[in-house]
Design a protein around this motif. Sequence first.
Motif, PDB file in Angstrom:
ATOM      1  N   LEU A 115      -2.866  -9.038  -0.524  1.00 55.30           N
ATOM      2  CA  LEU A 115      -3.398  -9.148   0.836  1.00 55.30           C
ATOM      3  C   LEU A 115      -3.360  -7.802   1.546  1.00 55.30           C
ATOM      4  O   LEU A 115      -4.201  -7.519   2.399  1.00 55.30           O
ATOM      5  N   GLY A 116      -2.363  -6.968   1.204  1.00 55.12           N
ATOM      6  CA  GLY A 116      -2.335  -5.616   1.761  1.00 55.12           C
ATOM      7  C   GLY A 116      -3.558  -4.827   1.343  1.00 55.12           C
ATOM      8  O   GLY A 116      -4.185  -4.132   2.160  1.00 55.12           O
ATOM      9  N   ALA A 117      -3.919  -4.934   0.077  1.00 56.74           N
ATOM     10  CA  ALA A 117      -5.123  -4.257  -0.410  1.00 56.74           C
ATOM     11  C   ALA A 117      -6.361  -4.783   0.305  1.00 56.74           C
ATOM     12  O   ALA A 117      -7.265  -4.021   0.673  1.00 56.74           O
ATOM     13  N   SER A 118      -6.386  -6.090   0.542  1.00 55.79           N
ATOM     14  CA  SER A 118      -7.521  -6.688   1.252  1.00 55.79           C
ATOM     15  C   SER A 118      -7.613  -6.161   2.681  1.00 55.79           C
ATOM     16  O   SER A 118      -8.699  -5.851   3.175  1.00 55.79           O
ATOM     17  N   ALA A 119      -6.459  -6.046   3.349  1.00 54.34           N
ATOM     18  CA  ALA A 119      -6.445  -5.560   4.730  1.00 54.34           C
ATOM     19  C   ALA A 119      -6.976  -4.137   4.817  1.00 54.34           C
ATOM     20  O   ALA A 119      -7.750  -3.794   5.721  1.00 54.34           O
ATOM     21  N   VAL A 120      -6.560  -3.300   3.880  1.00 56.48           N
ATOM     22  CA  VAL A 120      -7.022  -1.914   3.894  1.00 56.48           C
ATOM     23  C   VAL A 120      -8.512  -1.842   3.578  1.00 56.48           C
ATOM     24  O   VAL A 120      -9.245  -1.021   4.135  1.00 56.48           O
ATOM     25  N   ALA A 121      -8.962  -2.711   2.690  1.00 52.76           N
ATOM     26  CA  ALA A 121     -10.394  -2.751   2.376  1.00 52.76           C
ATOM     27  C   ALA A 121     -11.208  -3.088   3.620  1.00 52.76           C
ATOM     28  O   ALA A 121     -12.287  -2.512   3.851  1.00 52.76           O
ATOM     29  N   MET A 163     -13.782  -3.785  -5.512  1.00 53.54           N
ATOM     30  CA  MET A 163     -14.272  -3.782  -6.894  1.00 53.54           C
ATOM     31  C   MET A 163     -14.182  -2.384  -7.509  1.00 53.54           C
ATOM     32  O   MET A 163     -13.771  -2.226  -8.671  1.00 53.54           O
ATOM     33  N   LEU A 164     -14.539  -1.359  -6.740  1.00 49.49           N
ATOM     34  CA  LEU A 164     -14.507   0.012  -7.260  1.00 49.49           C
ATOM     35  C   LEU A 164     -13.081   0.458  -7.563  1.00 49.49           C
ATOM     36  O   LEU A 164     -12.825   1.119  -8.593  1.00 49.49           O
ATOM     37  N   VAL A 165     -12.132   0.112  -6.704  1.00 47.67           N
ATOM     38  CA  VAL A 165     -10.737   0.485  -6.944  1.00 47.67           C
ATOM     39  C   VAL A 165     -10.197  -0.252  -8.166  1.00 47.67           C
ATOM     40  O   VAL A 165      -9.426   0.317  -8.958  1.00 47.67           O
ATOM     41  N   THR A 166     -10.588  -1.488  -8.337  1.00 51.96           N
ATOM     42  CA  THR A 166     -10.173  -2.244  -9.529  1.00 51.96           C
ATOM     43  C   THR A 166     -10.626  -1.525 -10.793  1.00 51.96           C
ATOM     44  O   THR A 166      -9.861  -1.371 -11.757  1.00 51.96           O
ATOM     45  N   ALA A 386      -7.795  -9.499 -12.424  1.00 48.90           N
ATOM     46  CA  ALA A 386      -7.473 -10.714 -11.671  1.00 48.90           C
ATOM     47  C   ALA A 386      -7.049 -10.380 -10.241  1.00 48.90           C
ATOM     48  O   ALA A 386      -7.454 -11.044  -9.282  1.00 48.90           O
ATOM     49  N   THR A 387      -6.243  -9.326 -10.096  1.00 40.65           N
ATOM     50  CA  THR A 387      -5.806  -8.899  -8.765  1.00 40.65           C
ATOM     51  C   THR A 387      -6.996  -8.452  -7.924  1.00 40.65           C
ATOM     52  O   THR A 387      -7.095  -8.749  -6.735  1.00 40.65           O
ATOM     53  N   GLY A 388      -7.905  -7.704  -8.556  1.00 43.16           N
ATOM     54  CA  GLY A 388      -9.093  -7.250  -7.853  1.00 43.16           C
ATOM     55  C   GLY A 388      -9.929  -8.409  -7.334  1.00 43.16           C
ATOM     56  O   GLY A 388     -10.414  -8.383  -6.194  1.00 43.16           O
ATOM     57  N   MET A 389     -10.076  -9.442  -8.135  1.00 41.42           N
ATOM     58  CA  MET A 389     -10.846 -10.613  -7.712  1.00 41.42           C
ATOM     59  C   MET A 389     -10.171 -11.311  -6.536  1.00 41.42           C
ATOM     60  O   MET A 389     -10.824 -11.709  -5.564  1.00 41.42           O
TER      61      MET A 389
END
Length: 509
Positions: A115-121, A163-166, A386-389
């Motif tokens: 969720l942290g990655a999502s927030a930054v995205a 997606m690009l970071v994944t 899986a984490t990226g998705m």
Amino acid sequence: MMFGRVKSLDAILATAKKKSLHRSLGAFQLTMLGIGAVIGTGIFVLTAEAAQKAGPGMMVSFVIAGLVCAFAALCYSELSSMVPVAGSAYTYTYAVLGEVLAWTVGWSLVLEYALGASAVAVGWSHHFVGLLHDFAHIDIPKAIANAPNDGGVINLPAVVIAMLVTWLLVIGTTESARVNSVLVMVKLSALALFLVLALPVMHAEKFHPFMPTGMTGVAGAAASIFFAYVGFDAVSTAAEETINPQRNVPIGLIGSLIFCTIIYILVAAGAIGSIGAQPVTAIGGALLDPGSMALTQRCNEIVAGGAKLPMTCSHEALVTVMQQTGHLQVGNLLALAATIALPSVILMMMYGQTRVAFVMARDGLFPAAFAKVHPRYKTPYVITIATGMFALVFAGFLPVGKLADLSNAGTLYAFACVAIAVMVLRRTDPDRVRSFRTPAVYVIGPLAIIGCVYLYFSLPLFTKTFFPAWGLIGLVVYFGYSRSRSHVGRGIDDSLDDVPPVIAAGHEV
């Protein structure tokens, strides 16, 4: 007191020695990873949310959140120097407090990092959309540039960057670290330019009233802005890929945290002193919830009335400060720097998540496929994808403030467990070699725990409700799936070279 089965430190070290990830990171790279993980949406975006809750008092909020993290970092440093393997708080808890608590910590770290990655995205998306408008006069339709709570349908730019970071994480750790170091330098250069222009034009009257919402507002802002520090613990997840981890991991943890705290306080002072930061209130003086439709409507009313957009209304807080102090082009450059550099935070958040899940799979608590290492890139590619998705789905449909608060809840729980573990281990295994020792551990440990509890109860009600529900779901998964497949429970020695992968994952052949 143990909660469930324990995997001893010696067994953990033996497994990591036989089945470790490639060691390629030094002290400088680790420190850059820590700075890359910490400096991001918390300062570029959530400064506005903190100002909305606390006004100029958000400077105190930064100090409170930073102190809690400092206490936790000292505890992390001792454990990571003793157990230099992937897994972070999950691994330490497994060795000291038992499998059940270790599972809950690992489950919480899923919430923190993904969720942290999502927030930054989402934070990156706001800067990217603004940049396209200012530089290329291209307006992305609101429907595909905002989450439903912000009046859109899906935040497509946030999905694309996730997606690009994944992809970058799949192709290699060393490559990711190199890219991260470059992006960190871009961020630091942008923040240095901001400070050079903002600090000289500060005015004392902008800091009054200093705490318009009282200590309650300061505590609430500290709980939200705690996200600005989340990520330094990702350094400990890189221990298994670090050269001389006993020395380099504590340097990376403490060094990155101290550096970022100083930067944060200076940036907050520059932002407040330049244009002020009083909360935007509704009629009657009631504080509006940051990220809510009501606040968005109120901010629109302010602009429609001819006033400048307050920092507390902005998704690009530092850019707004530069624009309102007459540095329009510098504001655009700051937006460009944030657009270029914020992916480094997404990278580190997702990196931390994949390494924790990798170790949980190696212990049999997650499916065996999550522990698969790519034959060419030598990275745990299945769990990375899986984490990226997972991250891109939440990035597409939730606003940044809510994502940050949810991420904070998992982090605070993990930090508290680490503080408990370091004190317990001092009692149960006092003779084990410690290349770094937490000073005054029976003072620092309790302070870390008290700080985590204080910040947790300062979070919004939705978050305090959601986190226990997430924990209950995790316990259902543990007792329904993971417990029966645990390597420790089945007596499987993970360090043996001849253990077939399927057996090692806790399944019958």
